[in-house]
Design an enzyme around this catalytic site. Structure first.
Site, short mmCIF file in Angstrom:
data_model
loop_
_atom_site.label_atom_id
_atom_site.label_comp_id
_atom_site.label_asym_id
_atom_site.label_seq_id
_atom_site.Cartn_x
_atom_site.Cartn_y
_atom_site.Cartn_z
N ARG A 79 0.72 -1.07 -0.01
CA ARG A 79 0.00 0.07 -0.09
C ARG A 79 0.87 1.37 -0.05
O ARG A 79 0.61 2.31 -0.58
CB ARG A 79 -1.13 -0.14 1.09
N LYS A 181 -2.50 6.90 1.39
CA LYS A 181 -2.50 7.13 2.70
C LYS A 181 -1.47 8.24 2.96
O LYS A 181 -0.39 8.16 3.04
CB LYS A 181 -1.94 5.88 3.49
N GLU A 217 -16.22 6.69 4.69
CA GLU A 217 -15.30 6.08 5.74
C GLU A 217 -15.36 7.08 6.97
O GLU A 217 -15.92 8.02 7.00
CB GLU A 217 -14.03 5.76 5.58
#
Ligand SMILES: *Cc1c(COP(=O)(O)O)cnc(C)c1O
Length: 337
Positions: A79, A181, A217
């Site tokens: 990721r 992220k 989210e």
């Protein structure tokens, strides 16, 4: 060292060692552990001006036999590569990432909380663009660092439900950086998060930025709901951060709990479908959601004070695997030798 493991929250604690590696002239150096917790970087670093940075979060778990587990660290490594690609940063090789994390855990092993305290060692890998640069372009040099600290629950309640409020703000644009992220997403979430805290909510929930009709989210954790007919549903959207915990729960809900596990729409005006709801992520683990405030309506799921049975079962399955008490699906656990 005097740490009351049972009283830990989610706060920075300086531990003795961190890993540091530099990228220059097209390659990474070997990387090393250091006791210096301060980064010395150019004032013209792209990370500071243009947010060219991304990060990861994962935990080390002390097992009953004293050994230490990492959970799906290869997924964190991959990721970080995807986040880096989105911001035109050099990839940290998966092996280098895993090796760095293991080195940091080993060097700070005294700070991995004892089994049974519920506390863990939180690891923060960070990739930043540094070096002299002022135009909007990728940095000439990069730093990859991993540091760590012992932590307790991220949301104060732990397995006690807390309440959330739907924000009017968006966290990420439909084709923006929501799935990466990156710190910029978090900078944008500070004001809505602050407003939620001021009104005694744990955090806010973001709706899909295009139509504002579906839950995306929590902003630091993904959302899931358990329907009254035993479906585990978690939103699907290109602007959600793909939580490793979420994908783990999709698997465990189906394979271990026999639920129907679905990535699909969670419409904000159809919350009645759900018997239970929760937020999931490495830091949040599984945090039951008591209720959600949406405009003038406060919707309670299972209970404002007690965790629901399916959420609890998922929590026990997940943490049982992470702490080495339950058999893990193949490839999920990396032992720190
Ligand atoms: C890191 C993060 C999560 C949780 O992901 P995990 O891989 O489960 O730790 C969820 N949402 C956002 C915005 C995140 O940054």
């Amino acid at each position: 060292m005097s740490i009351d493991w049972s009283k830990l929250g989610f706060e920075y604690i300086k531990t003795p060692f961190r890993y540091l590696s530099y990228w220059k002239d097209g390659q990474w150096d070997e990387g090393t552990l250091t006791e210096d917790s301060t980064l010395h970087i150019s004032e013209a670093s792209a990370a500071l001006h243009y947010g060219q940075q991304c990060f990861e979060g994962l935990k080390a778990y002390r097992r009953k036999d004293g050994k230490i587990n990492l959970f799906r660290v290869d997924e964190n490594a991959k990721r970080l590569q995807r986040s880096a690609q989105r911001l035109l940063m050099p990839a940290v090789p998966v092996e280098k990432f895993i090796d760095a994390v293991k080195q940091v855990v080993k060097a700070n092993a005294d700070y991995v909380p004892p089994y049974g305290t519920g506390a863990t060692l939180y690891l923060r890998p960070l990739l930043i663009g540094v070096g002299d640069n002022i135009g909007v372009k990728p940095a000439p040099e990069y730093i990859f660092t991993v540091f760590c600290m012992p932590v307790g629950p991220y949301f104060k309640g732990g397995l006690t439900p807390t309440n959330f409020i739907v924000s009017d703000y968006d966290r990420a644009a439909p084709q923006g950086t929501g799935a990466a992220k990156v710190g910029g997403n978090y900078a944008a979430s500070l004001l809505p998060g602050h407003q939620a805290h001021e009104h005694q909510f744990s955090d806010c929930i973001y709706l899909d930025p295009e139509t504002h009709t579906k839950i995306e989210e929590v902003g630091s954790a993904n959302f899931f709901g358990i329907t009254k007919d035993n479906q585990f549903i978690t939103p699907k959207s290109p602007s959600i951060l793909p939580s490793i915990t979420k994908y783990s729960l999709l698997y465990l809900a189906k394979e271990r709990l026999g639920l129907e596990a679905i990535e699909g729409d969670v419409k904000i005006n159809e919350l009645d479908r759900f018997a239970e709801a929760g937020a999931c992520g490495t830091a949040a683990v599984i945090s039951p959601i008591g209720g959600i405030q949406y405009k003038d309506n406060f919707h309670v799921f299972y209970s404002e004070t007690e965790v629901g049975p399916v959420t609890k079962a998922l929590y026990e399955e997940l943490t049982g695997i992470q702490f080495g008490d339950k058999p893990a699906p193949e490839g999920w656990i990396f032992e720190v030798e």
